[in-house]
Design an enzyme around this catalytic site. Structure first.
Site, mmCIF file in Angstrom:
data_model
loop_
_atom_site.group_PDB
_atom_site.id
_atom_site.type_symbol
_atom_site.label_atom_id
_atom_site.label_comp_id
_atom_site.label_asym_id
_atom_site.label_seq_id
_atom_site.Cartn_x
_atom_site.Cartn_y
_atom_site.Cartn_z
ATOM 1 N N CYS A 42 30.370 35.588 33.081
ATOM 2 C CA CYS A 42 29.915 34.555 32.152
ATOM 3 C C CYS A 42 28.489 34.126 32.486
ATOM 4 O O CYS A 42 27.562 34.903 32.322
ATOM 5 C CB CYS A 42 30.904 33.384 32.169
ATOM 6 S SG CYS A 42 30.727 32.261 30.781
ATOM 7 N N HIS A 81 36.573 35.851 31.819
ATOM 8 C CA HIS A 81 36.762 35.329 33.176
ATOM 9 C C HIS A 81 37.972 35.925 33.898
ATOM 10 O O HIS A 81 39.054 35.333 33.881
ATOM 11 C CB HIS A 81 36.948 33.809 33.114
ATOM 12 C CG HIS A 81 35.697 33.071 32.810
ATOM 13 N ND1 HIS A 81 34.897 32.519 33.788
ATOM 14 C CD2 HIS A 81 35.089 32.807 31.641
ATOM 15 C CE1 HIS A 81 33.854 31.930 33.226
ATOM 16 N NE2 HIS A 81 33.944 32.092 31.924
ATOM 17 N N GLU A 128 38.597 35.882 36.984
ATOM 18 C CA GLU A 128 39.019 35.058 38.125
ATOM 19 C C GLU A 128 40.028 33.984 37.725
ATOM 20 O O GLU A 128 40.631 33.346 38.591
ATOM 21 C CB GLU A 128 37.789 34.428 38.811
ATOM 22 C CG GLU A 128 37.216 33.174 38.166
ATOM 23 C CD GLU A 128 36.392 33.438 36.922
ATOM 24 O OE1 GLU A 128 36.506 34.532 36.324
ATOM 25 O OE2 GLU A 128 35.630 32.536 36.517
#
Lengths: 239, 89
Positions: A93, A202, A204
């Site tokens: 991002c 994302h 994560e």
């Protein structure tokens, strides 16, 4: 995954003023079996880490352009040299935006075509499963990870786009629907060497059952993002 | 005190979502004559002395390295602001 070599792999996670997802990224590294190392934007020091994650957020408030000011942070200066030397680097991002501003990856991100902030569980197709950060996936595999941004529309000139396609450097494409107007549905790309990867979604946030996107296994059970972090450990062990 | 203005615009081939949103709103206010809007950025750089050629050269360099991203934007103007009317502060 618990071999000694993996447990000693040290993955740096950079924090800029305005970074939001550094702790999630560090947690993802830990869950994959690596050791996260906090790196500070103002220190021109990578502390000898084996790989680096530039996490998401709004570094410097996204003032000027997303990632534009972070690109000149002391830690990014040393990171650019290390990345050119082969250090695995993942930009997520805002981290992807920093990588394009630093010219480690081509193109740039502009505002989403519909001008709205997007927050959704996004299906991606893995296009290149040979980079330092994707080798635990299979080409053509579909994964679901969160997507959340306002400046997520990937743009580049036609020649650059053709080059990326021709060299197999499109790593992820948005599947089913394009959420932001990105050229050719591109969600993530890599450099020619395959050690630097950037993407808007994302991974994560999809690493632990109970806290991820919905999946066939159940509500919030999705862990499709974990493969990024196991991939880099695999890369480090095999290099 | 001198002042240099730097103006940055999205490249013509890059879609400008903000400009598009503005042009859609204009007819609702009765402004039907405007068929397109592109939104850019204006910077005003202040210096303690006069605006010399060296100052302008430095402003140009700053414009290309930090104030704009050449992948998506063009620097369309780097010039000294000379009139009170043009200065905004």
């Amino acid at each position: 995954m618990a071999s000694t070599a993996l447990a000693t792999a040290r993955i740096g996670v950079v924090t800029f003023p305005g970074t939001l997802d550094d702790r999630d990224a560090a947690r993802a590294v830990r869950l994959a079996g690596g050791r996260p190392v906090a790196l500070w934007h103002a220190d021109a020091d990578l502390q000898g880490v084996d790989a680096v994650v530039l996490p998401g957020g709004f570094s410097y408030g996204d003032y000027l352009r997303a990632g534009a000011i972070s690109r000149f942070a002391p830690v990014v200066d040393v990171l650019v040299d290390a990345a050119r030397g082969g250090l695995p680097v993942l930009g997520i991002c805002n981290g992807f935006q920093v990588l394009t501003e630093a010219h480690l990856l081509p193109g740039s991100m502009i505002k989403n075509d519909h001008l709205h902030f997007v927050c959704r569980e996004q299906v991606l197709t893995v296009e290149n499963a040979e980079t330092a950060w994707t080798r635990d996936y299979a080409a053509g595999q579909r994964i679901t990870v969160p997507l959340k941004n306002q400046d997520g529309q990937f743009v580049a000139d036609e020649r650059t786009l053709d080059e990326l396609e021709g060299e197999g450097r499109v790593v992820f494409r948005y599947a089913d629907a394009n959420p932001n107007g990105s050229r050719r549905d591109i969600a993530g790309i890599t450099n020619a060497a395959g050690n630097v990867v950037g993407l808007m979604p994302h991974p994560e946030h999809a690493v632990e059952a109970g806290f991820g996107p919905a999946s066939d296994a159940g509500h919030r059970a999705g862990t499709d993002g974990l493969g990024f972090f196991t991939s880099v450990l695999t890369t480090l062990v095999s290099s | 005190m001198g002042r240099v203005v730097v103006e940055v615009m999205p490249k013509p081939e890059i879609l400008d979502p903000q400009g598009k949103a503005v042009v859609r709103q204009l007819p609702r206010l009765g402004f039907t004559q405007f068929t397109g809007v592109r939104q850019g950025r204006r910077f005003e750089l202040e210096v303690d002395g006069p605006v010399t050629d060296a100052v302008l050269a430095a402003a140009r360099e700053a414009a290309e390295t930090l104030l704009s991203n050449p992948v998506i934007e063009d620097v369309v103007r780097v010039a000294e602001v000379t009139t009170e009317a043009e200065a905004t502060a």
